[in-house]
Design an enzyme around this catalytic site. Structure first.
Site, PDB file in Angstrom:
ATOM      1  N   ILE A 155      -9.040   4.450  -1.867  1.00 19.77           N
ATOM      2  CA  ILE A 155      -8.175   5.598  -1.541  1.00 19.77           C
ATOM      3  C   ILE A 155      -8.505   6.778  -2.451  1.00 19.77           C
ATOM      4  O   ILE A 155      -8.655   7.917  -1.993  1.00 19.77           O
ATOM      5  CB  ILE A 155      -6.686   5.215  -1.644  1.00 19.77           C
ATOM      6  N   ASP A 174     -10.177   5.993 -14.133  1.00 14.70           N
ATOM      7  CA  ASP A 174      -9.956   4.604 -13.732  1.00 14.70           C
ATOM      8  C   ASP A 174     -10.521   3.736 -14.844  1.00 14.70           C
ATOM      9  O   ASP A 174     -11.506   4.114 -15.485  1.00 14.70           O
ATOM     10  CB  ASP A 174     -10.674   4.296 -12.406  1.00 14.70           C
ATOM     11  N   ALA A 233       1.497   5.988  -3.831  1.00 15.18           N
ATOM     12  CA  ALA A 233       1.083   4.630  -4.213  1.00 15.18           C
ATOM     13  C   ALA A 233       2.288   3.688  -4.314  1.00 15.18           C
ATOM     14  O   ALA A 233       2.620   3.003  -3.332  1.00 15.18           O
ATOM     15  CB  ALA A 233       0.293   4.694  -5.509  1.00 15.18           C
ATOM     16  N   ARG A 234       2.945   3.662  -5.465  1.00 17.45           N
ATOM     17  CA  ARG A 234       4.106   2.799  -5.649  1.00 17.45           C
ATOM     18  C   ARG A 234       5.183   3.563  -6.405  1.00 17.45           C
ATOM     19  O   ARG A 234       4.896   4.229  -7.411  1.00 17.45           O
ATOM     20  CB  ARG A 234       3.736   1.536  -6.425  1.00 17.45           C
ATOM     21  N   ASP A 258       6.026  10.124  -1.571  1.00 22.97           N
ATOM     22  CA  ASP A 258       6.062   9.331  -0.338  1.00 22.97           C
ATOM     23  C   ASP A 258       6.579   7.923  -0.636  1.00 22.97           C
ATOM     24  O   ASP A 258       6.752   7.118   0.277  1.00 22.97           O
ATOM     25  CB  ASP A 258       4.664   9.275   0.292  1.00 22.97           C
ATOM     26  N   GLU A 263      13.253   2.471  -3.068  1.00 23.02           N
ATOM     27  CA  GLU A 263      13.130   2.732  -1.620  1.00 23.02           C
ATOM     28  C   GLU A 263      13.514   1.550  -0.726  1.00 23.02           C
ATOM     29  O   GLU A 263      13.880   1.740   0.434  1.00 23.02           O
ATOM     30  CB  GLU A 263      11.698   3.172  -1.274  1.00 23.02           C
ATOM     31  N   HIS A 295       7.565   6.654   2.806  1.00 24.13           N
ATOM     32  CA  HIS A 295       6.410   5.735   2.719  1.00 24.13           C
ATOM     33  C   HIS A 295       5.598   5.742   4.027  1.00 24.13           C
ATOM     34  O   HIS A 295       5.351   4.681   4.624  1.00 24.13           O
ATOM     35  CB  HIS A 295       6.900   4.313   2.406  1.00 24.13           C
TER      36      HIS A 295
HETATM   37  C1  COI Z   1       0.764  -1.244   1.507  1.00 26.81           C
HETATM   38  O1  COI Z   1      -0.131  -1.478   2.336  1.00 26.81           O
HETATM   39  O2  COI Z   1       0.981  -2.024   0.571  1.00 26.81           O
HETATM   40  C2  COI Z   1       1.561  -0.030   1.646  1.00 26.81           C
HETATM   41  O3  COI Z   1       2.063   0.479   0.696  1.00 26.81           O
HETATM   42  C3  COI Z   1       1.838   0.487   3.003  1.00 26.81           C
HETATM   43  C4  COI Z   1       3.011  -0.234   3.580  1.00 26.81           C
HETATM   44  C5  COI Z   1       4.202   0.629   3.703  1.00 26.81           C
HETATM   45  C6  COI Z   1       2.653  -0.846   4.883  1.00 26.81           C
END
Ligand code: COI
Length: 332
Positions: A155, A174, A233-234, A258, A263, A295
């Site tokens: 990504i 990274d 990401a998270r 996002d 969440e 998300h």
């Molecule tokens: C993942 O693929 O782990 C994501 O974060 C996307 C998910 C909302 C399907």
């Protein structure tokens, strides 16, 4: 071979049905999430496919073992909601879909950023009220900014290409270096340096575990004034309260969120009647300087199709050959 697919949304069904027909393999589609209760539906099946944000309860894997099911394939990439020790205990193998569309998420990073740089949220809200004035919503141009890409996996690499295409100066960090990016000389020596030198920081790293944030009051104090944070990401990579306060005080320009640390149970649910009891999230939604979406960076036709079909392909490989290229090393 008989497979069962849990937590299937309406938009995923057709891809699973097509795959089932093309491969001549029965796949039972279940809309319920995978819980200690619903796992009982899997008795008699050879493998379980699932996707959910809800944490997978350990008891699920005891029941799988009891039923002689030893593979679970996830339709997504993140395995942070899977109790790895419970899988190991029950000798259950796990696969994910490591790459369903890196471009979907990379494109979304820049989509959110452009919206923020041109004050779209505020401008659209103004126009909705028939206020057509320009001032004070003057924009900023991406080609004048330094974008720091944290995480140079698939990504991050896709994001670098897109940002370079817009003429931004890109730097990256990274722990593991990618040779192409190394050749281009984009790496800086630490995440701290990336945070210090970037006008825009876009996060493309996995969760570091609860309480281990990358963006918090301490790291924000090191960042440039008027910098922007993008998180596709998270949610737990960011201390949202600290980020909100930094934007509200004018230290940072804004953020694209996002994902959100709390969440689960909110995103991808309709709370129009119920309302929202999360005051911090309410503040973020109200702020014109936060682009908040539920998300959806991954949510494209290409990605959803790949998630549905690659997870099933991996399951078949596991059941036929005892392994698959997408098997997760549970000891890492
Ligand atoms: C993942 O693929 O782990 C994501 O974060 C996307 C998910 C909302 C399907």
């Amino acid at each position: 071979m008989k497979l069962i697919d849990f937590g299937v949304r309406e938009d995923e069904k057709k891809y699973i049905q097509e795959w089932s027909k093309d491969n001549d393999i029965e796949v039972k589609i279940v809309t319920d999430l995978l819980t200690p209760e619903t796992v009982k539906m899997a008795q008699g099946f050879d493998g379980i496919v699932a996707y959910q944000q809800l944490p997978y309860d350990e008891k699920i894997f005891d029941t799988m073992n009891e039923y002689g099911i030893h593979v679970i394939s996830l339709r997504n990439v993140g395995v942070d909601n899977v109790p790895i020790e419970a899988l190991k205990k029950n000798k259950i193998r796990l696969t994910n879909v490591p790459s369903y569309s890196p471009e979907a998420i990379a494109e979304y990073s820049v989509t959110g950023l452009m919206a923020l740089l041109r004050n779209m949220k505020h401008m659209i809200r103004k126009v909705d009220q028939h206020d057509f004035r320009w001032v004070p919503d003057i924009g900023r141009e991406l080609n004048q900014l330094t974008v720091g890409v944290a995480g140079t996996g698939r990504i991050g690499q896709a994001a670098i290409k897109i940002y370079q295409g817009f003429g931004a100066k890109v730097i990256a960090f990274d722990k593991f270096h990618n040779s192409e990016i190394e050749k281009e000389g984009l790496y800086v020596d630490s995440l701290d340096t990336l945070l210090k030198e970037s006008d825009v920081v876009t996060l493309h790293i996995p969760s570091l575990g609860k309480g281990h944030t990358v963006i918090n009051s301490q790291s924000i104090s090191e960042m440039k004034d008027d910098a922007i944070v993008i998180n596709t990401a998270r949610g737990d990579l960011i201390n949202t309260k600290d980020l909100y306060e930094a934007v509200a005080s004018g230290k940072l320009y804004g953020a694209v969120m996002d994902v959100y640390e709390n969440e689960v149970g909110i995103f991808n649910n309709d709370l129009t009647d119920e309302g929202l009891s999360d005051e911090l999230l309410e503040l973020v939604i109200k702020s014109p300087r936060f682009i908040l979406t539920p998300h959806i960076a991954f949510y494209t036709t290409k990605a959803v199709k790949n998630m549905a079909t690659i997870s099933l392909d991996s399951m078949v490989d596991e059941l036929k050959n005892g392994t698959s290229e997408n098997e997760i090393d549970l000891d890492k």
